[in-house]
Every structure is written in C-alpha cells, then in structure tokens.
Design a protein around this motif. Structure first.
Motif, mmCIF file in Angstrom:
data_model
loop_
_atom_site.group_PDB
_atom_site.id
_atom_site.type_symbol
_atom_site.label_atom_id
_atom_site.label_comp_id
_atom_site.label_asym_id
_atom_site.label_seq_id
_atom_site.Cartn_x
_atom_site.Cartn_y
_atom_site.Cartn_z
ATOM 1 N N TYR A 153 0.822 -1.065 -0.127
ATOM 2 C CA TYR A 153 0.058 -0.070 -0.129
ATOM 3 C C TYR A 153 0.860 1.278 0.162
ATOM 4 O O TYR A 153 0.564 2.292 -0.578
ATOM 5 N N ASP A 154 1.892 1.393 0.741
ATOM 6 C CA ASP A 154 2.941 2.407 0.968
ATOM 7 C C ASP A 154 3.404 2.449 -0.349
ATOM 8 O O ASP A 154 3.585 3.704 -0.753
ATOM 9 N N ALA A 155 3.819 1.435 -0.909
ATOM 10 C CA ALA A 155 4.612 1.499 -2.512
ATOM 11 C C ALA A 155 3.638 2.252 -3.541
ATOM 12 O O ALA A 155 3.959 3.291 -4.225
ATOM 13 N N LEU A 156 2.107 1.928 -3.470
ATOM 14 C CA LEU A 156 1.482 2.271 -4.384
ATOM 15 C C LEU A 156 1.185 3.867 -4.023
ATOM 16 O O LEU A 156 1.017 4.757 -5.242
ATOM 17 N N ARG A 157 1.007 4.123 -2.913
ATOM 18 C CA ARG A 157 0.428 5.367 -2.695
ATOM 19 C C ARG A 157 1.743 6.368 -2.909
ATOM 20 O O ARG A 157 1.663 7.648 -3.387
ATOM 21 N N THR A 158 2.907 5.975 -2.627
ATOM 22 C CA THR A 158 4.277 7.065 -2.835
ATOM 23 C C THR A 158 4.500 6.890 -4.282
ATOM 24 O O THR A 158 4.752 8.118 -4.830
ATOM 25 N N THR A 161 1.824 9.552 -5.553
ATOM 26 C CA THR A 161 2.237 10.780 -5.212
ATOM 27 C C THR A 161 3.674 11.396 -5.894
ATOM 28 O O THR A 161 3.503 12.434 -6.413
ATOM 29 N N GLU A 162 4.587 10.580 -6.030
ATOM 30 C CA GLU A 162 5.954 11.132 -6.532
ATOM 31 C C GLU A 162 5.967 10.951 -7.917
ATOM 32 O O GLU A 162 6.853 11.876 -8.589
ATOM 33 N N GLU A 163 5.283 9.911 -8.780
ATOM 34 C CA GLU A 163 5.478 9.831 -10.020
ATOM 35 C C GLU A 163 4.140 9.963 -10.949
ATOM 36 O O GLU A 163 4.380 9.987 -12.211
ATOM 37 N N GLY A 164 3.171 9.812 -10.339
ATOM 38 C CA GLY A 164 1.930 9.856 -11.040
ATOM 39 C C GLY A 164 1.584 8.499 -11.195
ATOM 40 O O GLY A 164 2.317 7.568 -11.404
ATOM 41 N N TRP A 165 0.130 8.287 -11.752
ATOM 42 C CA TRP A 165 -0.459 7.016 -11.793
ATOM 43 C C TRP A 165 0.068 6.317 -13.093
ATOM 44 O O TRP A 165 0.161 5.042 -13.127
ATOM 45 N N THR A 166 0.567 7.021 -14.186
ATOM 46 C CA THR A 166 1.279 6.412 -15.386
ATOM 47 C C THR A 166 2.366 5.628 -14.949
ATOM 48 O O THR A 166 2.743 4.665 -15.553
ATOM 49 N N GLY A 254 14.629 12.232 -9.260
ATOM 50 C CA GLY A 254 13.274 11.994 -9.947
ATOM 51 C C GLY A 254 13.682 11.822 -11.400
ATOM 52 O O GLY A 254 12.777 11.413 -12.204
ATOM 53 N N ILE A 255 15.026 11.492 -11.722
ATOM 54 C CA ILE A 255 15.322 11.012 -13.127
ATOM 55 C C ILE A 255 15.408 9.496 -13.300
ATOM 56 O O ILE A 255 16.083 8.841 -12.443
#
Length: 313
Positions: A153-158, A161-166, A254-255
C-alpha cells in the motif's frame, strides 16, 4: 456445451490457476528476489550489491538482510501470481471455448497460440502495477539511499504521489511482449506435448491392456510444465530484463535510469553485450522450471477435483 456449464468450467480454471499460482510463489520466492537483483545490475551503479552467483546471492542476502530480504516483495508476488494465473487460465479457457466451434473440438496449434496470446495481453494490463511494486520492493537493500517502501500500500501511494499513476504502467511495452510471447510459447508447447503423451499412452494401453493406464499423472504434469516453461524462458527472457530495468525507482532527483524500452536495449547492448539480456537467467530457470511443474501439478489436480465434485453433485 451449455452456457452454464461453460461458465462453470471457466471459473474452475480460474480457481485452479489461482491456487496453483499461490503454491508456486510460496515455494520459490527467494530465487525470484535474486533473479530481479541480477537483472537490474548493469555494473554501472555502485550502491547496488554485487553477487558472484545464485548461491552467493542467497547466502549474502540471508546474512545481511535476513529472511525479510529473501522474501522482499512477497505479498505483491503472491497477489500478482495468484491474480495472474487465475486470470490467465480464465481468459485462456474462454478464448479456447470461443475458438472451438462446439466447445469440445480440439484446437490447432495456431488457435492454442492465439488463445494464449490473448490471455497474456489481458492479464498484463490487469497486473502490471502489482509487478512494478514487487520489483521495487525486491530491489530495496541496506544500501538503498531513498526512503524505503514499507509495503504494498505504501509503495502504491508513494509512487502515485511522486511519479503519478502512469508510473504504475512502467515497463508495460516489454510486459505485453513478454506476456503474449511467453504465455503463447509455454501453453502451445504444453498443449502439444500433452497431446503427444496422451496419444502415446493411449496406443500403449491398446497394445498392452494389462499395463495400460492412459491417464496423465502428476509426474506427467511436472514434465509438461517444466519443459514448456524452459522453452518459453529461453526465447523470451530479454523482455524480463528490459521490464525490470524500466521498473526501477528513479534516483533522488526524480530522473529515471532508463527512459524507454529502446533506451534499455541500446544501453544494455552497448555496455554489456548480448549477455546483458540474459542476466539472472540461472536463478530464473532454477525458480521457474520447478515452479511451473508445481503450478501445473496443482492446477490439473485441483481442476480434476473440481470436475469430480461437480459430477457428484
């Protein structure tokens, strides 16, 4: 075959596939962790651990990270495998039913291939986010500099948040190629070998009725599952390496390390040569050949049990 019986048969396939998938992951997960770490280690990132071979990797992970390290990403692996096998057998059964004129007619190798390819594509679209999370959890090590994910769950949420659903669909292109080609090769090989063994046993039973059991047993299913899996792995393994490298977590700025599938192919071939596309194949074979045998033993026996229970009712 009536519509109600057809639907029941498809759900029996799905249930048997899901149980088989769970049994497979529970037995072989540490080798999956080792395989993933070998796949992404291109020798150019120095905060990743290096291992000499499969045995050294298992011992090192156990010593430095304990049982938690060997079973990193276990929950998404169980979820993904159970969903994948359940959905795969369901979609595969439906496709075979649709391609068969009356529900009983034997399909040609080409139609088995089409059924498996269709099932693989649908499963890939449904399960890619789960496999992405599993890959990232397996790559977390004591040397990992980014805040680790605490679980599925934490991985999916993070990630959202950080990278977007794509980002949940990173690696979808090689995943589609992998699922379609791998499943098509494996299931076509399985079905054709299965027919050959059934025909051989049938002929032997006619020639020698006293020693002629023409039904398939667990040993037959183990041989069929293992041999068909080896054929599929050898032909499709580069797609697994490409997918794993695309699904790595981006660096702290973020790269992403690789931009797309073609970038992975160019960089891998440039720095590692053809051998780079087969990194981790030893633990992969050690995991998946016996795992596929377990899967098909469980699948066929659960399916036979469900069919017998249906007949008794």
């Amino acid at each position: 075959m009536s519509e109600s019986k057809s639907g029941q048969w498809q759900w029996e396939n799905a249930a048997a596939g899901a149980i088989a998938g769970f049994a497979t992951v529970a037995a072989m997960h540490p080798l999956d962790v080792v395989r993933t770490r070998f796949q992404v280690n291109d020798g150019r990132v120095f905060n990743l651990p290096t291992y000499k071979n499969t045995a050294h990797a298992i011992l090192t992970i156990a010593r430095l990270e304990g049982l938690r390290g060997l079973y990193a990403g276990f929950f998404p692996a169980v979820l993904g495998s159970t969903l994948s096998w359940g959905l795969y057998f369901f979609f595969y059964g439906r496709a075979k039913q649709r391609y068969s004129k009356n529900g009983e007619e034997k399909l040609s190798p080409g139609l088995h291939l089409a059924s498996a390819a269709e099932a693989g594509a649908l499963v890939c679209l449904c399960t890619n986010p789960v496999w992405l999370v599993k890959t990232r959890l397996q790559l977390q090590t004591p040397l990992h500099q980014t805040r680790p994910y605490s679980g599925l769950y934490d991985a999916l949420r993070t990630i959202m948040t950080e990278e977007g659903w794509t980002a949940l669909y990173k690696g979808i292109v090689p995943s589609l190629f992998l699922q379609v080609s791998h499943g098509a090769i494996q299931f076509t090989t399985y079905e054709e070998l299965r027919k050959a063994i059934v025909d051989y046993k049938f002929k032997r039973s006619k020639q020698n009725p006293d020693n002629g059991d023409n039904t398939l047993n667990s040993v037959d299913y183990a041989i069929l599952g293992g041999s068909s899996k080896v054929a599929a792995i050898l032909l499709t393994y580069p797609f697994q390496v490409i997918r794993a490298r695309l699904q790595q977590r981006p660096s702290s700025d973020g790269i992403p390390r690789y931009m797309d599938s073609w970038h992975v192919v160019k960089e891998t071939f440039r720095f590692e040569g053809f051998r780079g596309f087969y990194k981790g194949i030893t633990p992969n074979l050690l995991k998946n050949a016996p795992a596929s045998s377990i899967t098909f033993i469980v699948f066929e026996n659960v399916l036979n049990f469900l069919r017998m229970a249906r007949k008794d009712n």
